[in-house]
Design an enzyme around this catalytic site. Structure first.
Site, mmCIF file in Angstrom:
data_model
loop_
_atom_site.group_PDB
_atom_site.id
_atom_site.type_symbol
_atom_site.label_atom_id
_atom_site.label_comp_id
_atom_site.label_asym_id
_atom_site.label_seq_id
_atom_site.Cartn_x
_atom_site.Cartn_y
_atom_site.Cartn_z
ATOM 1 N N GLU A 158 -4.558 7.433 -5.458
ATOM 2 C CA GLU A 158 -4.547 6.648 -6.694
ATOM 3 C C GLU A 158 -5.624 7.118 -7.658
ATOM 4 O O GLU A 158 -6.750 7.335 -7.241
ATOM 5 C CB GLU A 158 -4.723 5.178 -6.352
ATOM 6 C CG GLU A 158 -3.552 4.659 -5.526
ATOM 7 C CD GLU A 158 -3.393 3.154 -5.586
ATOM 8 O OE1 GLU A 158 -4.306 2.472 -6.058
ATOM 9 O OE2 GLU A 158 -2.341 2.664 -5.156
ATOM 10 N N ARG A 190 0.861 -1.184 0.000
ATOM 11 C CA ARG A 190 0.000 0.000 0.000
ATOM 12 C C ARG A 190 0.895 1.231 0.000
ATOM 13 O O ARG A 190 1.913 1.275 0.703
ATOM 14 C CB ARG A 190 -0.913 0.027 1.242
ATOM 15 C CG ARG A 190 -2.144 -0.868 1.133
ATOM 16 C CD ARG A 190 -3.108 -0.353 0.068
ATOM 17 N NE ARG A 190 -4.276 -1.196 -0.141
ATOM 18 C CZ ARG A 190 -4.393 -2.159 -1.052
ATOM 19 N NH1 ARG A 190 -3.371 -2.433 -1.846
ATOM 20 N NH2 ARG A 190 -5.508 -2.821 -1.192
ATOM 21 N N HIS A 206 -0.636 0.115 -10.047
ATOM 22 C CA HIS A 206 -1.391 -0.742 -9.104
ATOM 23 C C HIS A 206 -2.036 -1.922 -9.846
ATOM 24 O O HIS A 206 -3.237 -2.164 -9.755
ATOM 25 C CB HIS A 206 -2.456 0.055 -8.336
ATOM 26 C CG HIS A 206 -2.928 -0.671 -7.100
ATOM 27 N ND1 HIS A 206 -3.424 -0.039 -5.991
ATOM 28 C CD2 HIS A 206 -2.956 -1.997 -6.793
ATOM 29 C CE1 HIS A 206 -3.755 -0.925 -5.068
ATOM 30 N NE2 HIS A 206 -3.474 -2.141 -5.542
HETATM 31 N N1 LIG Z 1 -0.576 -4.179 -5.463
HETATM 32 C C1 LIG Z 1 -1.630 -4.982 -5.505
HETATM 33 O O1 LIG Z 1 -2.289 -5.119 -6.533
HETATM 34 C C2 LIG Z 1 -1.995 -5.773 -4.274
HETATM 35 C C3 LIG Z 1 -2.801 -6.907 -4.398
HETATM 36 C C4 LIG Z 1 -3.063 -7.683 -3.267
HETATM 37 C C5 LIG Z 1 -2.549 -7.296 -2.029
HETATM 38 N N2 LIG Z 1 -1.829 -6.155 -1.937
HETATM 39 C C6 LIG Z 1 -1.295 -5.731 -0.643
HETATM 40 O O2 LIG Z 1 -0.248 -6.620 -0.291
HETATM 41 C C7 LIG Z 1 -0.057 -6.564 1.135
HETATM 42 C C8 LIG Z 1 0.140 -7.971 1.682
HETATM 43 O O3 LIG Z 1 -1.007 -8.771 1.469
HETATM 44 P P1 LIG Z 1 -1.091 -10.235 2.155
HETATM 45 O O4 LIG Z 1 -2.297 -10.894 1.585
HETATM 46 O O5 LIG Z 1 0.228 -10.910 2.089
HETATM 47 O O6 LIG Z 1 -1.388 -9.800 3.666
HETATM 48 P P2 LIG Z 1 -1.275 -10.717 4.963
HETATM 49 O O7 LIG Z 1 -2.228 -10.136 5.961
HETATM 50 O O8 LIG Z 1 -1.382 -12.163 4.610
HETATM 51 O O9 LIG Z 1 0.217 -10.456 5.457
HETATM 52 C C9 LIG Z 1 0.625 -9.245 6.036
HETATM 53 C C10 LIG Z 1 1.774 -9.573 6.982
HETATM 54 O O10 LIG Z 1 2.293 -8.333 7.487
HETATM 55 C C11 LIG Z 1 2.628 -8.543 8.836
HETATM 56 N N3 LIG Z 1 2.745 -7.273 9.549
HETATM 57 C C12 LIG Z 1 1.780 -6.596 10.221
HETATM 58 N N4 LIG Z 1 2.307 -5.498 10.798
HETATM 59 C C13 LIG Z 1 3.621 -5.485 10.459
HETATM 60 C C14 LIG Z 1 4.688 -4.605 10.738
HETATM 61 N N5 LIG Z 1 4.521 -3.526 11.498
HETATM 62 N N6 LIG Z 1 5.890 -4.894 10.217
HETATM 63 C C15 LIG Z 1 6.088 -5.989 9.455
HETATM 64 N N7 LIG Z 1 5.107 -6.873 9.168
HETATM 65 C C16 LIG Z 1 3.887 -6.618 9.651
HETATM 66 C C17 LIG Z 1 1.543 -9.448 9.387
HETATM 67 O O11 LIG Z 1 1.969 -10.109 10.554
HETATM 68 C C18 LIG Z 1 1.335 -10.396 8.206
HETATM 69 O O12 LIG Z 1 2.157 -11.549 8.329
HETATM 70 C C19 LIG Z 1 -1.270 -5.804 1.680
HETATM 71 O O13 LIG Z 1 -0.902 -4.465 1.936
HETATM 72 C C20 LIG Z 1 -2.253 -5.815 0.528
HETATM 73 O O14 LIG Z 1 -3.144 -4.715 0.569
HETATM 74 C C21 LIG Z 1 -1.527 -5.394 -3.031
#
Ligand SMILES: NC(=O)c1ccc[n+]([C@@H]2O[C@H](COP(=O)([O-])OP(=O)(O)OC[C@H]3O[C@@H](n4cnc5c(N)ncnc54)[C@H](O)[C@@H]3O)[C@@H](O)[C@H]2O)c1
Length: 330
Positions: free
Chosen positions: A271, A242, A290
């Site tokens: 965005e 994000r 994105h």
């Molecule tokens: N660019 C895109 O098109 C797109 C698509 C899908 C997801 N995303 C983004 O990708 C990211 C990850 O998605 P996901 O499904 O793997 O999420 P997820 O919830 O499975 O994993 C997130 C991880 O971050 C960890 N976390 C929380 N706080 C933290 C901190 N302060 N420092 C380090 N780690 C921390 C959590 O413990 C968790 O393991 C999200 O931000 C999501 O919005 C982007």
């Protein structure tokens, strides 16, 4: 059975005929709008009497939620749900769900693409080809030094669904992974064969850092000037999570002034970014729109998964991935 009104606030598919066909034999009134840029009044006029809302990018804030007397379920079409005021929904007895499992591979692949493109100076190589074509002889002078990708150290910040896939993909390239995730259980660390370390240690040691937490109060601007200054001048930063996790103004300075070697960014605080966005036009920054989530396969998968949540709702069952816990609504 009472007719259930299902309303889509905004969508990115060319049309929603597949959804209509799926629901044709159900007691459902299905309506789809494009209300992303609409006024509050127009938004409410479209969604006020919905029982189920399917939301892509529309901001479903407290004020909107207060005006949804019939709503029982909000399905966020996607992984992040920062555009939905979940505490407000909970207070109003509205279940919120999301689809966190539809594009894990795609996002990891995009992060790998950005890591490789930054490391291998993809845009500089393209420029070099154009110059060489004009000159009629190879001219690599503008490319600068490229360092080997394999054998380096990568820092993964956030090791959930996508971050953990990055562990596997990066190892496939012969890269040593270092992980910062304060919430990863001992068991999960053992399963992945990693030992979580501090953010500072990751930033100081990594040749590349890839960002994968969800956006929260804790992760907003977690990468700002102080953190960027900890990184090696040869290191690169990739963010497909994000936009607001990284302070874009600080990153722009870091890339221009050589605190780090470059960045690959798929996500933005606003965005799409505006014309004057600070990270545009910086030669060592690669921006993508994105689209990390996108593939035809993922696009179909999310529609099927949302349809499954709708079916579960019609059968009185909870969604696959509930975000909040709510009691029955009066
Ligand atoms: N660019 C895109 O098109 C797109 C698509 C899908 C997801 N995303 C983004 O990708 C990211 C990850 O998605 P996901 O499904 O793997 O999420 P997820 O919830 O499975 O994993 C997130 C991880 O971050 C960890 N976390 C929380 N706080 C933290 C901190 N302060 N420092 C380090 N780690 C921390 C959590 O413990 C968790 O393991 C999200 O931000 C999501 O919005 C982007």
């Amino acid at each position: 059975m009472k007719t259930v009104r299902i309303v889509v606030t905004d969508y990115i598919e060319p049309d929603l005929e597949w959804e209509r066909a799926q629901l044709a034999s159900s007691p459902v009134d299905f309506e789809a709008f494009q209300l992303k840029f609409s006024s509050r009044e127009d938004l409410l006029a479209g969604i006020r009497d919905a029982h189920v809302l399917i939301v892509n990018m529309v901001d479903i804030n407290r004020e909107i939620i207060q005006n949804l007397p019939s709503c029982r379920l909000i399905i966020r079409h996607g992984v992040g749900y920062d555009n939905i005021d979940v505490p407000a929904a909970t207070e109003h007895g509205i279940q919120v769900s999301y689809i966190p499992d539809y594009c894990r591979e795609e996002v990891a692949e995009q992060a790998m693409m950005l890591l490789l493109a930054c490391r291998r100076k993809f845009t500089k190589q393209q420029e070099s080809l154009e110059v060489s074509v004009k000159k009629g002889q190879w001219d690599f002078s503008s490319v600068g030094a490229i360092r080997r990708f394999s054998g380096t150290k990568a820092g993964i910040v956030g090791c959930g669904r996508i971050g953990s896939l990055m562990v596997r993909m990066l190892r496939g390239f012969g890269i040593e992974v270092m992980v910062h995730d304060p919430y990863l259980s001992e068991a999960r660390q053992a399963e992945l064969g990693i030992r979580c370390i501090s953010l500072e240690e990751v930033l100081r040691k990594a040749d590349m850092v890839t960002i994968h937490p969800a956006l929260s109060h804790e992760t907003k601007y977690m990468i700002a000037e102080r953190e960027l200054r900890m990184m090696k001048p040869t290191a690169i930063l990739v963010n497909t999570a994000r936009g607001a996790i990284v302070n874009a103004a600080a990153l722009a300075r870091a890339c221009k002034e050589g605190w780090i070697a470059g960045a690959g960014i798929d996500v933005f605080e606003k965005e799409p970014p505006e014309g004057g966005f600070v990270l545009r036009g910086i030669p060592n920054v690669i921006l993508t729109p994105h689209l990390a989530w996108y593939s035809e396969d993922a696009g179909l998968s999310i529609r099927e998964k949302i349809m499954e949540d709708i079916r579960r709702f019609l059968e009185g069952r909870p969604p696959r991935f509930p975000i909040n816990s709510v009691g029955p609504k009066e």
